[in-house]
Design an enzyme around this catalytic site. Sequence first.
Site, PDB file in Angstrom:
ATOM      1  N   CYS A   1       0.847  -1.188   0.000  1.00  0.00           N
ATOM      2  CA  CYS A   1       0.000   0.000   0.000  1.00  0.00           C
ATOM      3  C   CYS A   1       0.886   1.243   0.000  1.00  0.00           C
ATOM      4  CB  CYS A   1      -0.906  -0.013   1.227  1.00  0.00           C
ATOM      5  SG  CYS A   1      -1.915   1.484   1.395  1.00  0.00           S
TER       6      CYS A   1
ATOM      7  N   CYS B   1       0.479   3.203   3.521  1.00  0.00           N
ATOM      8  CA  CYS B   1       0.981   2.751   4.826  1.00  0.00           C
ATOM      9  C   CYS B   1       2.033   1.649   4.761  1.00  0.00           C
ATOM     10  CB  CYS B   1      -0.178   2.294   5.702  1.00  0.00           C
ATOM     11  SG  CYS B   1      -0.978   0.785   5.104  1.00  0.00           S
TER      12      CYS B   1
ATOM     13  N   CYS C   1      -7.273  -0.808   1.665  1.00  0.00           N
ATOM     14  CA  CYS C   1      -6.287  -1.337   2.603  1.00  0.00           C
ATOM     15  C   CYS C   1      -6.920  -1.360   3.986  1.00  0.00           C
ATOM     16  CB  CYS C   1      -5.045  -0.446   2.596  1.00  0.00           C
ATOM     17  SG  CYS C   1      -3.830  -0.892   3.853  1.00  0.00           S
TER      18      CYS C   1
ATOM     19  N   CYS D   1      -5.040   1.255   6.546  1.00  0.00           N
ATOM     20  CA  CYS D   1      -5.168   2.721   6.489  1.00  0.00           C
ATOM     21  C   CYS D   1      -6.432   3.193   5.776  1.00  0.00           C
ATOM     22  CB  CYS D   1      -3.938   3.324   5.817  1.00  0.00           C
ATOM     23  SG  CYS D   1      -3.810   3.018   4.039  1.00  0.00           S
TER      24      CYS D   1
ATOM     25  N   HIS E   1      -8.094   3.668  -0.623  1.00  0.00           N
ATOM     26  CA  HIS E   1      -8.784   3.070  -1.770  1.00  0.00           C
ATOM     27  C   HIS E   1      -7.755   2.462  -2.721  1.00  0.00           C
ATOM     28  CE1 HIS E   1     -11.599   2.615  -5.111  1.00  0.00           C
ATOM     29  NE2 HIS E   1     -10.755   3.278  -5.872  1.00  0.00           N
TER      30      HIS E   1
ATOM     31  N   HIS F   1     -11.019  -2.124  -7.293  1.00  0.00           N
ATOM     32  CA  HIS F   1     -12.182  -3.002  -7.180  1.00  0.00           C
ATOM     33  C   HIS F   1     -11.768  -4.437  -7.469  1.00  0.00           C
ATOM     34  CE1 HIS F   1     -14.090   0.931  -7.694  1.00  0.00           C
ATOM     35  NE2 HIS F   1     -15.082   0.411  -7.014  1.00  0.00           N
TER      36      HIS F   1
ATOM     37  N   ASP G   1     -14.276 -12.054 -12.679  1.00  0.00           N
ATOM     38  CA  ASP G   1     -14.091 -12.425 -14.079  1.00  0.00           C
ATOM     39  C   ASP G   1     -12.623 -12.728 -14.423  1.00  0.00           C
ATOM     40  OD1 ASP G   1     -12.961  -9.914 -13.962  1.00  0.00           O
ATOM     41  OD2 ASP G   1     -14.217  -9.028 -15.521  1.00  0.00           O
TER      42      ASP G   1
ATOM     43  N   CYS H   1      -8.506  -5.410  -9.601  1.00  0.00           N
ATOM     44  CA  CYS H   1      -8.148  -4.344 -10.531  1.00  0.00           C
ATOM     45  C   CYS H   1      -7.722  -3.150  -9.676  1.00  0.00           C
ATOM     46  CB  CYS H   1      -9.368  -4.018 -11.388  1.00  0.00           C
ATOM     47  SG  CYS H   1      -9.036  -2.859 -12.704  1.00  0.00           S
TER      48      CYS H   1
END
Length: 171
Positions: A85, A88, A135, A138, A141, A144, A148, A158
Amino acid sequence: MRKYHFKIITLVLCGLTTFNLSCQTNPTKQETNTNTNMENKVTKTEAEWKKELTTEQYYVLREKGTERPFTSALNNFYEAGTYVCAGCGTELFTSTQKFDGHCGWPSFDGELGGGDRIKKIKDFSHGMIRTEIVCSNCNGHLGHVFDDGPTASGLRYCVNGLSLNFKKKED
């Protein structure tokens, strides 16, 4: 001809009503994971985040933005190591989980930690029903996850490349 127009108008109205109801029945995101280890461990003020992250990283990680497809240096990057991430440093994915999703963003077929490092949240934004990934350390974002994926897991995480840093595997 009149019957045909009536059917089209009816279908359009039904579609708009369904879209409107799906957006209004639950306009906020709902967490789907209930693991108690998913408490936010990193708490910073927005000013602290803005100071530590680039403008683009802040937009993605803190404002739930999306980078433009095919712009991430990590999209076609396949060195051995770990993806962490960018907010963090929590280890999220390994290079063995990465594949070319042909979607314009880095794609992974699984996550590290058995599901305790990434929180999954139902996302009803933009008239769609998706699963947002953040995450768990923290609340940054990431992107998604979709069902599939072409690998055995059937998943495609993704991920915005701006939400990740890469740690090269030490020899």
